[in-house]
Design a protein around this motif. Sequence first.
Motif, PDB file in Angstrom:
ATOM      1  N   UNK A   6     -17.859 -13.640  36.369  1.00 57.22           N
ATOM      2  CA  UNK A   6     -19.317 -13.793  36.410  1.00 57.22           C
ATOM      3  C   UNK A   6     -19.662 -15.242  36.724  1.00 57.22           C
ATOM      4  N   UNK A   7     -20.737 -15.378  37.498  1.00 59.83           N
ATOM      5  CA  UNK A   7     -21.099 -16.724  37.935  1.00 59.83           C
ATOM      6  C   UNK A   7     -22.572 -16.994  37.691  1.00 59.83           C
ATOM      7  N   UNK A   8     -22.856 -18.248  37.533  1.00 61.90           N
ATOM      8  CA  UNK A   8     -24.233 -18.725  37.339  1.00 61.90           C
ATOM      9  C   UNK A   8     -24.326 -19.968  38.223  1.00 61.90           C
ATOM     10  N   UNK A   9     -24.792 -19.783  39.445  1.00 63.95           N
ATOM     11  CA  UNK A   9     -24.813 -20.889  40.402  1.00 63.95           C
ATOM     12  C   UNK A   9     -26.220 -21.100  40.922  1.00 63.95           C
ATOM     13  N   UNK A  10     -26.438 -22.238  41.535  1.00 61.73           N
ATOM     14  CA  UNK A  10     -27.745 -22.568  42.103  1.00 61.73           C
ATOM     15  C   UNK A  10     -28.141 -21.469  43.104  1.00 61.73           C
ATOM     16  N   UNK A  11     -29.436 -21.128  43.094  1.00 56.60           N
ATOM     17  CA  UNK A  11     -29.966 -20.065  43.952  1.00 56.60           C
ATOM     18  C   UNK A  11     -29.475 -20.211  45.400  1.00 56.60           C
ATOM     19  N   UNK A  12     -29.402 -21.446  45.878  1.00 55.78           N
ATOM     20  CA  UNK A  12     -29.011 -21.717  47.288  1.00 55.78           C
ATOM     21  C   UNK A  12     -27.623 -21.167  47.589  1.00 55.78           C
ATOM     22  N   UNK A  13     -26.769 -21.054  46.538  1.00 52.53           N
ATOM     23  CA  UNK A  13     -25.383 -20.674  46.784  1.00 52.53           C
ATOM     24  C   UNK A  13     -25.082 -19.225  46.401  1.00 52.53           C
ATOM     25  N   UNK A  14     -26.094 -18.486  45.933  1.00 48.57           N
ATOM     26  CA  UNK A  14     -25.857 -17.125  45.464  1.00 48.57           C
ATOM     27  C   UNK A  14     -25.320 -16.214  46.562  1.00 48.57           C
ATOM     28  N   UNK A  46     -10.139 -17.931  44.365  1.00 52.09           N
ATOM     29  CA  UNK A  46     -10.440 -19.175  43.630  1.00 52.09           C
ATOM     30  C   UNK A  46     -10.644 -20.332  44.603  1.00 52.09           C
ATOM     31  N   UNK A  47      -9.770 -20.380  45.615  1.00 50.53           N
ATOM     32  CA  UNK A  47      -9.898 -21.454  46.616  1.00 50.53           C
ATOM     33  C   UNK A  47     -11.260 -21.395  47.304  1.00 50.53           C
ATOM     34  N   UNK A  48     -11.678 -20.185  47.711  1.00 49.21           N
ATOM     35  CA  UNK A  48     -12.958 -20.044  48.427  1.00 49.21           C
ATOM     36  C   UNK A  48     -14.136 -20.383  47.510  1.00 49.21           C
ATOM     37  N   UNK A  49     -14.030 -19.983  46.239  1.00 50.78           N
ATOM     38  CA  UNK A  49     -15.111 -20.285  45.283  1.00 50.78           C
ATOM     39  C   UNK A  49     -15.242 -21.800  45.100  1.00 50.78           C
ATOM     40  N   UNK A  50     -14.097 -22.472  45.019  1.00 47.14           N
ATOM     41  CA  UNK A  50     -14.136 -23.929  44.819  1.00 47.14           C
ATOM     42  C   UNK A  50     -14.787 -24.654  45.991  1.00 47.14           C
TER      43      UNK A  50
END
Lengths: 88, 88
Positions: A6-14, A46-50
Amino acid sequence: MFIILYYDVNQKRCNKMLKVCRKYLQWVQNSVFEGEISNANYERLVHEIKQIIKKEEGDSVIIYRFKMMYYSKREVLGNDKKEDITFI
Amino acid sequence: MFIILYYDVNQKRCNKMLKVCRKYLQWVQNSVFEGEISNANYERLVHEIKQIIKKEEGDSVIIYRFKMMYYSKREVLGNDKKEDITFI
């Protein structure tokens, strides 16, 4: 292995996060994914998420990895919105 | 047991869900909770959630229950927003 992400990221990156996670896992609900994944694909994910997230802007991604799901149970109250497994 | 709980409910019911879940678990991020919980408290939590959610309006609550966490690993990319354990 089986993972819950689960992620909680800035709207721009959703959208970017949604796109990457959908490549490897099933969408369950807003910013929550589940699924079986190989070690190689896990490393790729994981690499792509980073490449996407920005820690300094407060982005957060939690991943639970399970070698086996024998001791677990998945319970649904209400509706199960989990997408069917899409075979590429 | 350890549980991971995430919900996707109608906006009108979010506050009620937040309040109930916070009584038993730690907030991790938007509509995601984690924590150790006794069987008795687990039954209470499920009972209270069932009083809130409306399946016919699409509400969804997914709960993963783990008898043991031995075979699992929690990984954080970016920030860990999990609330500290509040001792009542």
